[in-house]
Design an enzyme around this catalytic site. Structure first.
Site, PDB file in Angstrom:
ATOM      1  N   GLY A  14       0.842  -1.210   0.000  1.00  0.00           N
ATOM      2  CA  GLY A  14       0.000   0.000   0.000  1.00  0.00           C
ATOM      3  C   GLY A  14       0.866   1.245   0.000  1.00  0.00           C
ATOM      4  O   GLY A  14       0.644   2.185  -0.778  1.00  0.00           O
ATOM      5  N   HIS A  15       1.873   1.262   0.873  1.00  0.00           N
ATOM      6  CA  HIS A  15       2.804   2.397   0.901  1.00  0.00           C
ATOM      7  C   HIS A  15       3.533   2.508  -0.447  1.00  0.00           C
ATOM      8  O   HIS A  15       3.696   3.599  -0.999  1.00  0.00           O
ATOM      9  CB  HIS A  15       3.873   2.193   1.974  1.00  0.00           C
ATOM     10  CG  HIS A  15       3.371   2.151   3.378  1.00  0.00           C
ATOM     11  ND1 HIS A  15       3.491   1.044   4.178  1.00  0.00           N
ATOM     12  CD2 HIS A  15       2.757   3.091   4.138  1.00  0.00           C
ATOM     13  CE1 HIS A  15       2.979   1.294   5.368  1.00  0.00           C
ATOM     14  NE2 HIS A  15       2.518   2.527   5.375  1.00  0.00           N
ATOM     15  N   GLN A  48      -6.411   6.134   0.688  1.00  0.00           N
ATOM     16  CA  GLN A  48      -7.843   6.167   1.000  1.00  0.00           C
ATOM     17  C   GLN A  48      -8.169   5.286   2.204  1.00  0.00           C
ATOM     18  O   GLN A  48      -9.173   5.498   2.876  1.00  0.00           O
ATOM     19  CB  GLN A  48      -8.656   5.705  -0.215  1.00  0.00           C
ATOM     20  CG  GLN A  48     -10.161   5.859  -0.023  1.00  0.00           C
ATOM     21  CD  GLN A  48     -10.965   4.997  -0.953  1.00  0.00           C
ATOM     22  OE1 GLN A  48     -10.692   4.962  -2.149  1.00  0.00           O
ATOM     23  NE2 GLN A  48     -11.967   4.300  -0.432  1.00  0.00           N
ATOM     24  N   LYS A  49      -7.307   4.318   2.500  1.00  0.00           N
ATOM     25  CA  LYS A  49      -7.575   3.454   3.661  1.00  0.00           C
ATOM     26  C   LYS A  49      -7.848   4.304   4.907  1.00  0.00           C
ATOM     27  O   LYS A  49      -8.716   3.995   5.707  1.00  0.00           O
ATOM     28  CB  LYS A  49      -6.393   2.516   3.917  1.00  0.00           C
ATOM     29  CG  LYS A  49      -6.747   1.399   4.875  1.00  0.00           C
ATOM     30  CD  LYS A  49      -5.545   0.872   5.593  1.00  0.00           C
ATOM     31  CE  LYS A  49      -5.015   1.897   6.519  1.00  0.00           C
ATOM     32  NZ  LYS A  49      -4.044   1.540   7.479  1.00  0.00           N
TER      33      LYS A  49
HETATM   34  N1  LIG Z   1      -3.626  -0.457   2.022  1.00  0.00           N
HETATM   35  C1  LIG Z   1      -3.287   0.790   1.771  1.00  0.00           C
HETATM   36  N2  LIG Z   1      -3.564   1.321   0.566  1.00  0.00           N
HETATM   37  C2  LIG Z   1      -3.236   2.611   0.274  1.00  0.00           C
HETATM   38  N3  LIG Z   1      -2.612   3.425   1.127  1.00  0.00           N
HETATM   39  C3  LIG Z   1      -2.313   2.944   2.345  1.00  0.00           C
HETATM   40  C4  LIG Z   1      -2.622   1.615   2.733  1.00  0.00           C
HETATM   41  N4  LIG Z   1      -2.194   1.415   3.992  1.00  0.00           N
HETATM   42  C5  LIG Z   1      -1.653   2.567   4.401  1.00  0.00           C
HETATM   43  N5  LIG Z   1      -1.723   3.489   3.408  1.00  0.00           N
HETATM   44  C6  LIG Z   1      -1.302   4.895   3.488  1.00  0.00           C
HETATM   45  O1  LIG Z   1       0.074   4.980   3.738  1.00  0.00           O
HETATM   46  C7  LIG Z   1       0.318   6.168   4.486  1.00  0.00           C
HETATM   47  C8  LIG Z   1       1.143   5.798   5.686  1.00  0.00           C
HETATM   48  O2  LIG Z   1       0.365   4.976   6.520  1.00  0.00           O
HETATM   49  P1  LIG Z   1       0.917   4.198   7.779  1.00  0.00           P
HETATM   50  O3  LIG Z   1       2.406   4.259   7.771  1.00  0.00           O
HETATM   51  O4  LIG Z   1       0.184   4.583   8.993  1.00  0.00           O
HETATM   52  O5  LIG Z   1       0.570   2.688   7.418  1.00  0.00           O
HETATM   53  P2  LIG Z   1      -0.672   1.885   7.801  1.00  0.00           P
HETATM   54  O6  LIG Z   1      -0.590   0.595   7.085  1.00  0.00           O
HETATM   55  O7  LIG Z   1      -1.882   2.735   7.591  1.00  0.00           O
HETATM   56  O8  LIG Z   1      -0.423   1.638   9.338  1.00  0.00           O
HETATM   57  P3  LIG Z   1      -1.430   1.332  10.492  1.00  0.00           P
HETATM   58  O9  LIG Z   1      -1.538  -0.137  10.520  1.00  0.00           O
HETATM   59  O10 LIG Z   1      -0.719   1.928  11.633  1.00  0.00           O
HETATM   60  O11 LIG Z   1      -2.720   2.039  10.205  1.00  0.00           O
HETATM   61  C9  LIG Z   1      -1.037   6.746   4.858  1.00  0.00           C
HETATM   62  O12 LIG Z   1      -1.352   7.768   3.938  1.00  0.00           O
HETATM   63  C10 LIG Z   1      -1.947   5.569   4.673  1.00  0.00           C
HETATM   64  O13 LIG Z   1      -3.287   5.922   4.365  1.00  0.00           O
HETATM   65  N1  BAL Z   2      -2.417   5.029   9.294  1.00  0.00           N
HETATM   66  C1  BAL Z   2      -2.920   5.549  10.527  1.00  0.00           C
HETATM   67  C2  BAL Z   2      -1.914   5.530  11.605  1.00  0.00           C
HETATM   68  C3  BAL Z   2      -2.462   5.154  12.944  1.00  0.00           C
HETATM   69  O1  BAL Z   2      -3.494   4.486  13.048  1.00  0.00           O
HETATM   70  O2  BAL Z   2      -1.833   5.494  13.954  1.00  0.00           O
END
Ligand SMILES: Nc1ncnc2c1ncn2[C@@H]1O[C@H](COP(=O)(O)OP(=O)(O)OP(=O)(O)O)[C@@H](O)[C@H]1O
Ligand code: BAL
Ligand SMILES: CC(C)(CO)[C@@H](O)C(=O)[O-]
Length: 416
Positions: A117-118, A249-250
């Site tokens: 996703g990232h 969008q998640k």
């Molecule tokens: N499955 C995904 N698809 C698209 N973007 C994502 C996805 N997961 C995370 N992101 C985006 O990546 C960016 C960084 O998110 P983050 O590092 O918190 O990861 P996360 O997977 O959302 O972690 P957490 O499990 O803590 O929620 C944010 O903009 C988040 O929305």
């Molecule tokens: N992607 C959101 C980070 C959090 O839940 O802390």
């Protein structure tokens, strides 16, 4: 990896032999504010001096830090073909050069533990900008003292390796330009030398709030979360000065709230709310689970049940498509599906606590079900404005298992 919103593809789960038996246990569908993570997501230490376990460097060479509490351990870091900045001052020197050369900079803020996703966000930035910067910072301000700050996955070495490998998947082999991975004291400097505290009432200094949006949806059970996010993202935008920034969008509420921040506080970087790009949710291609760093907490047994929200949202979307704007029909279909899946999971020893499945307005994030009670809004108006169908659930294996918070959402009848 799949990014499409829906659906039709996930009728039943065959992965890991999950049966479709339905149990009769009472399932909680709660509208109450709840972040029931205290059993496993606890830390008693509310002050934070260091953030990243192994602090980086430029190409494996230690960069002296401005923070005395920070101990770099560059030996544990792989060599990277891009600089890894740990201080604001060093990063700013680099950024100034890009400005002089009139290079456009795309920015992907993350908390690390990178997954596909990232990487999809990073790839989009590589395609759309001259330079791409990725930040890796586990932001203590967005974690409540009871949440999982201390155990949040920190995987700096494999994150660097994943970003490094990304170039080979790009048609032009384009590489990211830099990582920004600051320490906590670097991001939350304190003139009196006191370590950062997660206890909001003890904090001194400037914090950013987005009124009217930060306490709805996820904010009802995580009341200080979006204050922490808005604050750190403001700092990151000031440091990185991106032309475009990429979010997923998640975390839909985060993205909408940050667009509003950029707009209301007249940010120059990114220069408009639209320049804060919101990319589709990347999902497990087999069962639709939204990828998330915290999925690393899921046990093997819990994992097949973790796509509960995806499957429930698919049911909700189907009902909406049949009767656009019908709030009750949409919610009933989604909640019914979630209840059924939770009952199946219960038979398998997995506890699924559905915190909420709601419909919210895409602009003010008002809960449409409650608002409808106050002032009737006709389905046609609602279908024209569109709605966010979102949910949150806690999943754990066994009585004392670790709790993982799951979130997911679909956009019904509108685009970002
Ligand atoms: N499955 C995904 N698809 C698209 N973007 C994502 C996805 N997961 C995370 N992101 C985006 O990546 C960016 C960084 O998110 P983050 O590092 O918190 O990861 P996360 O997977 O959302 O972690 P957490 O499990 O803590 O929620 C944010 O903009 C988040 O929305
Ligand atoms: N992607 C959101 C980070 C959090 O839940 O802390
Ligand atoms: C935007 C963010 C990097 C701020 O810490 C975080 O909330 C995240 O990763 O979604």
């Amino acid at each position: 990896m799949a990014t499409k919103q829906c659906c039709g593809c996930i009728g039943s789960i065959t992965r890991n032999g999950l049966s479709s038996r339905i149990a009769s246990r009472q399932i909680r569908i709660a509208s109450r504010p709840l972040l029931n993570t205290s059993r496993s997501l606890t830390t008693t230490q509310h002050t934070v001096t260091s953030n990243t376990p192994s602090m980086p460097s430029v190409n494996g060479q230690a960069i002296p830090s401005t923070s005395s509490s920070y101990k770099p351990t560059p030996a544990t870091l792989p060599q990277a073909p891009f600089p890894i900045f740990t201080t604001v001052a060093d990063f700013r020197k680099w950024r100034k050069e890009q400005m002089k050369q009139d290079k456009s900079v795309g920015f992907v803020p993350t908390m690390g533990a990178l997954h596909e996703g990232h990487l999809a966000l990073v790839k989009e930035s590589l395609r759309e900008n001259d330079e791409t910067v990725v930040s890796i910072f586990v932001n203590p301000a967005q974690f409540a003292p009871t949440e999982d700050l201390s155990s949040y996955p920190r995987t700096m070495e494999s994150d660097i390796a994943a970003l490094n490998r990304l170039a080979s998947t790009m048609s032009n082999h384009k590489q990211i330009s830099a990582i920004f991975a600051p320490t906590v004291p670097e991001m939350y400097p304190s003139p009196d030398g006191k370590p950062f505290t997660q206890v909001v009432s003890d904090q001194i200094g400037a914090f950013v709030e987005v009124a009217g949006l930060q306490h709805k949806m996820e904010g009802s059970s995580r009341p200080t979360f979006f204050r922490g996010v808005a604050t750190v993202v403001t700092k990151l935008f000031h440091i990185v000065q991106p032309d475009q920034a990429y979010f997923g969008q998640k975390d839909i509420q985060q993205a909408i709230l940050l667009r509003r921040l950029v707009s209301d506080l007249l940010f120059a970087h990114p220069p408009s709310p639209e320049a804060l790009r919101i990319m589709p949710t990347t999902r497990d291609p087999i069962d639709g689970l939204a990828l998330s760093s915290r999925n690393a907490y899921l046990t093997q047994r819990a994992r097949p049940h973790a796509n509960i929200l995806y499957r429930a949202l698919c049911a909700g979307q189907k009902a909406w498509d049949e009767n656009p704007g019908d709030i009750q029909a949409t919610l009933q279909a989604a909640r019914q599906k979630a209840k059924q899946i939770a009952e199946e999971a219960d038979k398998d020893g997995i506890d699924l606590d559905i915190l909420y499945i709601d419909l919210n307005d895409p602009v003010d994030l008002d809960n449409l079900e409650n608002r409808r009670g106050k002032s009737i809004i006709d389905p046609q108006t609602i279908s024209q404005r569109g709605a966010i169908l979102s949910g949150a659930a806690l999943i754990k294996e066994g009585r004392n298992g670790r709790v993982t918070r799951l979130i997911d959402n679909f956009l019904l009848g509108f685009k970002l």
